[in-house]
Enzyme design. Structure first.
Site, PDB file in Angstrom:
ATOM      1  N   THR A 154       0.873  -1.176   0.000  1.00  0.00           N
ATOM      2  CA  THR A 154       0.000   0.000   0.000  1.00  0.00           C
ATOM      3  C   THR A 154       0.913   1.231   0.000  1.00  0.00           C
ATOM      4  O   THR A 154       1.375   1.637  -1.052  1.00  0.00           O
ATOM      5  CB  THR A 154      -0.993   0.005   1.187  1.00  0.00           C
ATOM      6  N   LYS A 180       3.934  -6.922   3.900  1.00  0.00           N
ATOM      7  CA  LYS A 180       3.696  -5.500   3.663  1.00  0.00           C
ATOM      8  C   LYS A 180       3.362  -4.844   4.991  1.00  0.00           C
ATOM      9  O   LYS A 180       2.869  -5.489   5.916  1.00  0.00           O
ATOM     10  CB  LYS A 180       2.597  -5.276   2.630  1.00  0.00           C
ATOM     11  N   THR A 191      -1.346  -1.634   7.893  1.00  0.00           N
ATOM     12  CA  THR A 191      -1.595  -2.921   8.508  1.00  0.00           C
ATOM     13  C   THR A 191      -0.579  -3.898   7.979  1.00  0.00           C
ATOM     14  O   THR A 191      -0.100  -3.771   6.862  1.00  0.00           O
ATOM     15  CB  THR A 191      -2.998  -3.495   8.217  1.00  0.00           C
ATOM     16  N   GLU A 277       6.935   4.513   8.563  1.00  0.00           N
ATOM     17  CA  GLU A 277       6.542   5.815   8.045  1.00  0.00           C
ATOM     18  C   GLU A 277       7.428   6.921   8.613  1.00  0.00           C
ATOM     19  O   GLU A 277       7.441   7.153   9.818  1.00  0.00           O
ATOM     20  CB  GLU A 277       5.081   6.081   8.379  1.00  0.00           C
ATOM     21  N   ASN A 400       0.830  10.723   8.045  1.00  0.00           N
ATOM     22  CA  ASN A 400      -0.421  10.319   8.679  1.00  0.00           C
ATOM     23  C   ASN A 400      -1.457  11.424   8.758  1.00  0.00           C
ATOM     24  O   ASN A 400      -2.640  11.164   8.865  1.00  0.00           O
ATOM     25  CB  ASN A 400      -0.129   9.722  10.057  1.00  0.00           C
ATOM     26  N   THR A 405      -5.903  13.268   2.356  1.00  0.00           N
ATOM     27  CA  THR A 405      -6.139  14.548   1.669  1.00  0.00           C
ATOM     28  C   THR A 405      -5.342  14.619   0.375  1.00  0.00           C
ATOM     29  O   THR A 405      -4.521  13.767   0.095  1.00  0.00           O
ATOM     30  CB  THR A 405      -5.780  15.731   2.573  1.00  0.00           C
TER      31      THR A 405
END
Lengths: 405, 405
Positions: A154, A180, A191, A277, A400, A405
């Site tokens: 993802t 992943k 996830t 991230e 995050n 957006t």
């Protein structure tokens, strides 16, 4: 950019496993987002799943199938939509997709495990997925692992795969896995999903035991943000093609096969942290001298989860006061007067007090590295635990905050 | 910039309490960083302290003094240095400062409570503090609350104070409090300190009971980052000047006095969240329909602590999937099919599934406000709990990454 990690360019095939991908335009068109993994008859399959009470529909279906003892002949995985918080409709959707794959593979619908990862709270585009299932089936190949690795991504910035071969008394055994995930768990998208296959003839009970132990020592020892997704799943399948006698826990061959499984899981788990991230550092937290392993682990996770520790690591600041704070708030009855702290080989605290020889520059040099180790001694016993984590950067907030957006 | 909060420009004096400040140049020169609070003889003093195992030296001294039952005649508070992780030397330092204040006030050293807030792991500049103690004593005034409020600030962007007057059968009673803190707790500097004084004649046991209850309903219900400092302390002192008969829990006057104490504590606790590091939103999390209050609180804190929820709030993103995730990972055995979710009066989930009338714009309008409420119904009972928190912004990372640079 992950911290010192590159996607593999080769993964060993596993006898009895074929993988195929197709485009179902689940979130948007233009990428292969549907994966089918076909398992040879007789394959032993074990799974561990999220502890989140809002377990997604496919997780609920998987649990039911595995609990029934039915022979699993295929897995179907989609990215782009988590099929979570979707109620009875979501369960129906997961079963419809599984049925379409079952029809293509030629087995019962209850013998297919479905998995989803992506946005929460939206229904799956079932019609497009059912329509794409034959194409994924037609694409099945023994060497499909790398494409499978890419299909389940993802927001991962790199695909994550690992592969090992080890010798047993019945011949060579292969273990290959893909995963992943970029936050430890993400409700909307990331996830964690991991699939590990081996041709070793692990018995059904041994397959489950090996998976549980390997997960406890790998995926359960890494954390990016401490959040726990609705869709987490890790599956081990043993096709039993490499040998005719079942291997049980304790058999001579078990250690070698289990070792390869654990190594593959650990490599995948580390890859998730390295691709965490916004991560700029890969940090190993070793806690020793604990009264038991659970206490060691609890202290290590308290340090790994602390936003104050993680922001200091991002800043390359050897801010040991925050580490001490996180040790002290862990809930473990630590005696401060016995606590030692090192950054790599630099001793900062001895018996809970600043080491007289410690100079700030020495600590700063350690934490300026992209990878280093925080070592904590509790002086309370012989047990130890290790946890891996990353830092907490502007980019974590950015990724995050701006995700939708 | 705090979220809709300004420092008070007036705080009622409390009969029997005088406050004075002085410059001890603890971290750097140029500000009043030493506070002395003098209490009239007969004042009843209660304290609650951090649960962190690495409790700072002054916290250890306070616990010993309060456990001894000795009459407390003064408090001494410094900002700029936490006197934590400083071993026996730190305990000696805290006692030396207390002794200097005792000499000025004219009481025994063991009747003074010391408090520190600031950087961890550095010894106090005891000589400068001892030298400044007479100046702080000379500055003692009944109207010294606002200066006291400013003296204990570290990275607070505003001073935090609250004041109330209520009628009792023995006449009017005043409750005034000050606090500092910007992260829920900071190992290096922020950490929470709060001092609340009243002239009500609360008995010693009632003083302790009132403080414990008020803290549980105020400071223990707010969170910025979930970290817990080494120096947290909240003290309530009751000078008993406003009346001659002791008030006990259950007496007719108790409800009014306790109500004022809780309001002061709640206002201070909210001020800490509103001034939370990098905060741009003040968020109330109400959990109802729980089997008991502890379960409600656990779910509320799980949502309040989730980095994924907090970054979404920062982005004004009504990302309810993350809220659902945080509810599900709380450890409470929630039944997803009974969970309802609102943002203010907008219903997003009913029975664990998206509400058919919900439109994204309605949720977005709520979370775009600087203050709003997340309401969660568990459908499992009648208990409820409320927690207050802020969002997680770039500035949180910036403030905490750059703190020491």
């Amino acid at each position: 950019m992950p911290v010192a990690y590159q996607a593999p360019d080769f993964l060993h095939p596993v006898a009895g496993v074929r993988l195929g991908v197709a485009e179902a335009a689940i979130k948007k068109p233009g990428r292969k987002d549907l994966l089918v993994i076909e398992l040879a008859p007789g394959t032993r399959v074990a799974g561990v799943f999220t502890q989140n009470r809002f377990a997604a529909a496919p997780v609920q279906v998987c649990r039911t199938v595995l609990a029934s003892g039915a022979p699993v002949r295929a897995l179907v995985v989609n990215s782009g939509n988590a099929n979570a918080a979707t109620g009875q409709g979501g369960l129906d959707d997961a079963q419809a997709v599984a049925a379409a794959v079952a029809a293509a593979v030629g087995c019962e619908a209850g013998h297919v495990l479905p998995f989803s990862t992506g946005v929460i709270g939206q229904r799956l585009p079932v019609a497009r997925m059912v329509a794409a299932a034959p194409a994924a089936h037609a694409d099945l190949r023994a060497d499909g692992w790398l494409d499978a690795m890419r299909a389940i991504m993802t927001t991962d910035t790199v695909g994550k795969g690992a592969t090992r071969r080890v010798a047993t008394s019945q011949g060579e055994v292969t273990v290959t896995g893909i995963a992943k995930g970029v936050g430890m768990i993400h409700p909307n998208m990331a996830t964690m999903l991991a699939y590990v296959g081996t041709d070793a003839p692990l018995s059904p009970a041994t397959t489950q035991a090996a998976l549980q132990t390997a997960v406890n020592r790998s995926f359960n020892c890494v954390t990016v943000d401490g959040d726990t997704s609705t869709n987490d799943a890790c599956v081990l399948f043993a096709t039993a093609r490499a040998g005719s006698r079942d291997i049980e826990v304790g058999d001579a061959d078990y250690a070698a096969v289990y070792g390869a499984i654990e190594q593959v899981c650990l490599e995948l788990a580390h890859a998730i942290v390295r691709d965490g991230e916004g991560a700029t550092k890969f940090v190993t937290i070793d806690v020793g001298g604990a009264s038991d392993e659970a206490a060691a682990r609890q202290v290590a996770l308290s340090v790994a989860h602390s936003p104050l520790v993680k922001t200091a690591l991002f800043a390359s600041d050897a801010n040991w006061g925050r580490i001490v704070m996180a040790i002290g708030k862990s809930g473990v009855p630590v005696d401060p007067a016995r606590v030692d702290l090192w950054l790599d080989d630099v001793c900062l605290l001895r018996g809970g007090q600043p080491h007289p020889d410690y100079v700030e520059d020495a600590g700063a040099a350690v934490v300026a590295q992209p990878e280093f180790r925080i070592r904590i001694g509790l002086g309370d016993g012989d047990a130890q635990a290790t946890v891996w984590t990353c830092d907490f950067s502007y980019d974590y907030v950015k990724i995050n905050a701006e995700y939708r957006t």
